[in-house]
Enzyme design. Sequence first.
Site, PDB file in Angstrom:
ATOM      1  CG  ASP A   1     -55.348  37.568  18.649  1.00  0.00           C
ATOM      2  OD1 ASP A   1     -54.355  38.146  18.200  1.00  0.00           O
ATOM      3  OD2 ASP A   1     -56.515  37.779  18.239  1.00  0.00           O
TER       4      ASP A   1
ATOM      5  CG  ASP B   1     -57.683  40.560  14.023  1.00  0.00           C
ATOM      6  OD1 ASP B   1     -58.154  39.837  14.919  1.00  0.00           O
ATOM      7  OD2 ASP B   1     -56.465  40.670  13.810  1.00  0.00           O
TER       8      ASP B   1
HETATM    9  C1  DX5 Z   1     -56.324  42.526  18.480  1.00  0.00           C
HETATM   10  C2  DX5 Z   1     -56.379  41.472  17.400  1.00  0.00           C
HETATM   11  C3  DX5 Z   1     -55.123  40.698  17.213  1.00  0.00           C
HETATM   12  C4  DX5 Z   1     -53.876  41.496  17.050  1.00  0.00           C
HETATM   13  C5  DX5 Z   1     -52.662  40.700  16.636  1.00  0.00           C
HETATM   14  O1  DX5 Z   1     -57.563  43.071  18.634  1.00  0.00           O
HETATM   15  O2  DX5 Z   1     -57.390  40.539  17.690  1.00  0.00           O
HETATM   16  O3  DX5 Z   1     -55.306  39.719  16.212  1.00  0.00           O
HETATM   17  O4  DX5 Z   1     -54.037  42.586  16.235  1.00  0.00           O
HETATM   18  O5  DX5 Z   1     -51.656  41.560  16.251  1.00  0.00           O
HETATM   19  P1  DX5 Z   1     -50.372  41.883  17.145  1.00  0.00           P
HETATM   20  O6  DX5 Z   1     -49.521  40.644  17.114  1.00  0.00           O
HETATM   21  O7  DX5 Z   1     -49.753  43.027  16.407  1.00  0.00           O
HETATM   22  O8  DX5 Z   1     -50.829  42.243  18.515  1.00  0.00           O
HETATM   23 ZN    ZN Z   2     -57.419  38.706  16.500  1.00  0.00          ZN
END
Ligand code: DX5
Ligand code: ZN
Length: 208
Positions: A170, A31
């Site tokens: 996601d 990310d």
């Molecule tokens: C949110 C991100 C995700 C997210 C995934 O902006 O794109 O990739 O952090 O993590 P969890 O599973 O903790 O929501």
């Molecule tokens: Zn993400």
Amino acid sequence: MKVSASFLSSQNIATDLKKLNDTDIDYIHVDFMDGKFVPNKTLPFRQMKHIYEFTSKRLDVHLMVEKPKKWISKFATLNTEFITIHLETEDIITSLEQIHTYGIKAGLSIKPDTAIEEVVPYLPYVDLILVMAVEPGKGGQEFMEDTVQRVKDLKKLLKKYKANIEISVDGGINNEYAKKLKNADILVSGFYITSSDDFQKQIDSLRV
Ligand code: DX5
Ligand code: ZN
């Protein structure tokens, strides 16, 4: 079902990445945030690059940035399978084409409020659609239940256009939501994996 691990909630990314090398995780979800497209900002690319050298796995890069073009060439230097940009940004088609020039698969992500049909003009240019189940910007948020229906609708739409495109979901995913997301090809999971003592057990429980 393939699984991609995110580290936004991780306390120690380098340690967790090493631990993930011993699992059968399919991808490492990177990310990247610029503090403009979303309020939060991740580490600068130079530091991120050093961190992601700790993994032998392929990267699944999620660019939450206003100007994706600037970052595509940088992430293309890593061991990258996908680079995903957001539909709510600018220069979408040229960015998707730019990703392909590096031999990397191109992804397009949609925020929870963006209508599924908005992906239609971009179908010829993408290999992956990343459906956000939370507002992008931080890890550990609650999964938005209507995502299940959005993924079903997207699957139908892709069939209608005979588009051979993978669907990734996601945000906020755990094993209960995984069961409801059978139409997806890839599940991205952060907190659910990295908050556990047993990463492989969590990954197995998402492969339903
Ligand atoms: C949110 C991100 C995700 C997210 C995934 O902006 O794109 O990739 O952090 O993590 P969890 O599973 O903790 O929501
Ligand atoms: Zn993400």
